[in-house]
Design an enzyme around this catalytic site. Sequence first.
Site, PDB file in Angstrom:
ATOM      1  N   ASP A 164       0.763  19.376 -21.146  1.00  0.00           N
ATOM      2  CA  ASP A 164      -0.056  18.168 -21.167  1.00  0.00           C
ATOM      3  C   ASP A 164       0.730  17.210 -22.048  1.00  0.00           C
ATOM      4  OD1 ASP A 164      -1.712  16.091 -21.911  1.00  0.00           O
ATOM      5  OD2 ASP A 164      -3.524  17.314 -21.979  1.00  0.00           O
ATOM      6  N   TYR A 211       0.832  -1.209   0.000  1.00  0.00           N
ATOM      7  CA  TYR A 211       0.000   0.000   0.000  1.00  0.00           C
ATOM      8  C   TYR A 211       0.865   1.257   0.000  1.00  0.00           C
ATOM      9  CZ  TYR A 211      -3.856   3.127   1.205  1.00  0.00           C
ATOM     10  OH  TYR A 211      -4.794   4.124   1.191  1.00  0.00           O
ATOM     11  N   LYS A 246      -1.166   6.846 -23.354  1.00  0.00           N
ATOM     12  CA  LYS A 246      -0.736   7.137 -24.726  1.00  0.00           C
ATOM     13  C   LYS A 246       0.749   6.777 -24.880  1.00  0.00           C
ATOM     14  CE  LYS A 246      -4.602   9.747 -24.395  1.00  0.00           C
ATOM     15  NZ  LYS A 246      -5.427   9.844 -23.186  1.00  0.00           N
ATOM     16  N   HIS A 301     -20.921  13.502 -26.034  1.00  0.00           N
ATOM     17  CA  HIS A 301     -20.639  12.522 -27.094  1.00  0.00           C
ATOM     18  C   HIS A 301     -20.662  11.081 -26.587  1.00  0.00           C
ATOM     19  CE1 HIS A 301     -17.018  14.083 -25.259  1.00  0.00           C
ATOM     20  NE2 HIS A 301     -16.352  12.988 -25.593  1.00  0.00           N
ATOM     21  N   PHE A 312      -7.679  19.790 -24.440  1.00  0.00           N
ATOM     22  CA  PHE A 312      -8.415  18.560 -24.728  1.00  0.00           C
ATOM     23  C   PHE A 312      -9.760  18.594 -23.996  1.00  0.00           C
ATOM     24  CE2 PHE A 312      -9.398  14.028 -23.891  1.00  0.00           C
ATOM     25  CZ  PHE A 312      -9.637  13.676 -25.204  1.00  0.00           C
ATOM     26  N   ASP A 313     -10.733  17.784 -24.416  1.00  0.00           N
ATOM     27  CA  ASP A 313     -12.096  17.910 -23.847  1.00  0.00           C
ATOM     28  C   ASP A 313     -12.160  17.675 -22.335  1.00  0.00           C
ATOM     29  OD1 ASP A 313     -11.756  15.174 -24.198  1.00  0.00           O
ATOM     30  OD2 ASP A 313     -13.720  14.801 -25.050  1.00  0.00           O
ATOM     31  N   ALA A 370       0.644  13.956 -22.775  1.00  0.00           N
ATOM     32  CA  ALA A 370       0.109  12.649 -23.194  1.00  0.00           C
ATOM     33  C   ALA A 370       0.881  12.054 -24.378  1.00  0.00           C
ATOM     34  CB  ALA A 370      -1.377  12.780 -23.525  1.00  0.00           C
TER      35      ALA A 370
END
Length: 465
Positions: free
Chosen positions: A222, A80, A265, A456, A132-133, A224
């Site tokens: 970001d 843990y 990604k 979406h 990004f969304d 990714a």
Amino acid sequence: MIRKGGKTTKNNQTPNFKIKSIEAIKLISKEERIKAIEKAGLNIFLLKSNEIFIDLLTDSGTNAMSQEQWSAIMKADESYAGAKSFDNFKNSVSEVTGFEFVLPVHQGRAAEHILDSVLIKEGNVILGNIHFDTTLAHIEYRKGIGINCVIKTAFDCEKKCDFKGNIDLEKLEEVLEKNKGNVAYVLTTVTCNSGGGQPVSMENIRKTSELCKKYSVLFFLDAARFAENCFFIKKREKGFENKSIREIALEMFSFADGCTMSAKKDAIVNMGGFIGFREKELFDKCIPFCILFEGFPTYGGLSGRDLEAIAVGLKEGIQEDYLRYRIGQVKYLGEELEKIGVPVMKPIGGHAVFVNGKKFLSHIPQEQYPSHTLAVELYIESGIRAVEIGTLLAGRDPKTEKEIMPELDLMRLTIPRRVYLKEHMDYIVEAFKKLKERKTEIKGLKFKFESPILRHFQSTFTRAE
Ligand code: F0G
């Protein structure tokens, strides 16, 4: 392989791996596909994976892992707190990004959730090159305002430009000046997903960082698809031709105060993410939120095996041979589609080919979601699942509740890493040939049910008259 002057050389698409384990896929009949998509309310998100032949919904968490990743998983420490797997993970992240302080999270949006909980106050602005969304949704959830400062060329599908993901530095400075004291942070997304997987140049990142320093504003990446961005820098930006991807990555991250990362990604895994920080102070402020939303800071929403897979995958993701094949495969698909007259975003991006659905189905008004309609028809035609990045995704203005009509209305053919072969790409091209023949008969779509947040994913549709 190509023979060049008697020497055998690899072309851009030659993979740097061979396949040891496979997963069977099956193409169900057209009648079955029509039934499946009708049952899914004409929403490709609501299809079952066994109804899909080639799944190009996303490159996120859909990657094939290596034997090194799988064997690291077997050795994971599931303690843990204070697990060895966390040390392996943290050391790998620090080695690749240069960030000393690292919080593991279960995926990219969890990083956004934690960071925004600390940095955004009501009414703050957050500038970037098309958020990004999920990034924008988290900003708005904290009552912040996302401002898009990407260069204008980003919205021109036809115009070739080496770094279409760049920030418009003049605009950035203007907005920074106008919002003095009210900017939470600046975020550059590498590569710019919502703009077609387009890269950002090192020069642009450096200058953005300089402006942030001038205005005493935090600057984040970001990250990714950071490795794909670095590959484009190597290929397109002067002065980087002879640098390794690792060197380019370290330089790129050196300009930022930290990064959010969806490891699903470019770390070539199925789950995971992190936040990297240069300074301990901000890291310390984020820890309580990590514990609250994700878990103890040495696992943060991940199991030891996830941490191990990321530790190995991050380093595989920056191998130049791999990136050459990866980006070469996406480029191949884009160029083959162009050859048969399918309008695509140019240049071809890093992780996906973005088809200009608004242009391909020019008889369908933007209010009837041409790129989403195209995704539905592509599925019916061929069992391929693609995804709309356009009007449906853009949603409604939170103040006026009016539908946003973005300049780019695209359909994304997203290529998972190390999963599909050239033959799969050729099958996609064949599907488009057939679609082209009947495209004028295709009707647009309207909502049957419009889901309120990130619509979406859950909305359903019927055909417009
Ligand atoms: N930032 C970028 C640039 C992304 O593309 C994504 C996810 C995220 C953040 C959020 O990360 O999914 O791990 O929570 N993009 C996926 C896609 C979903 O299909 O483009 P996440």
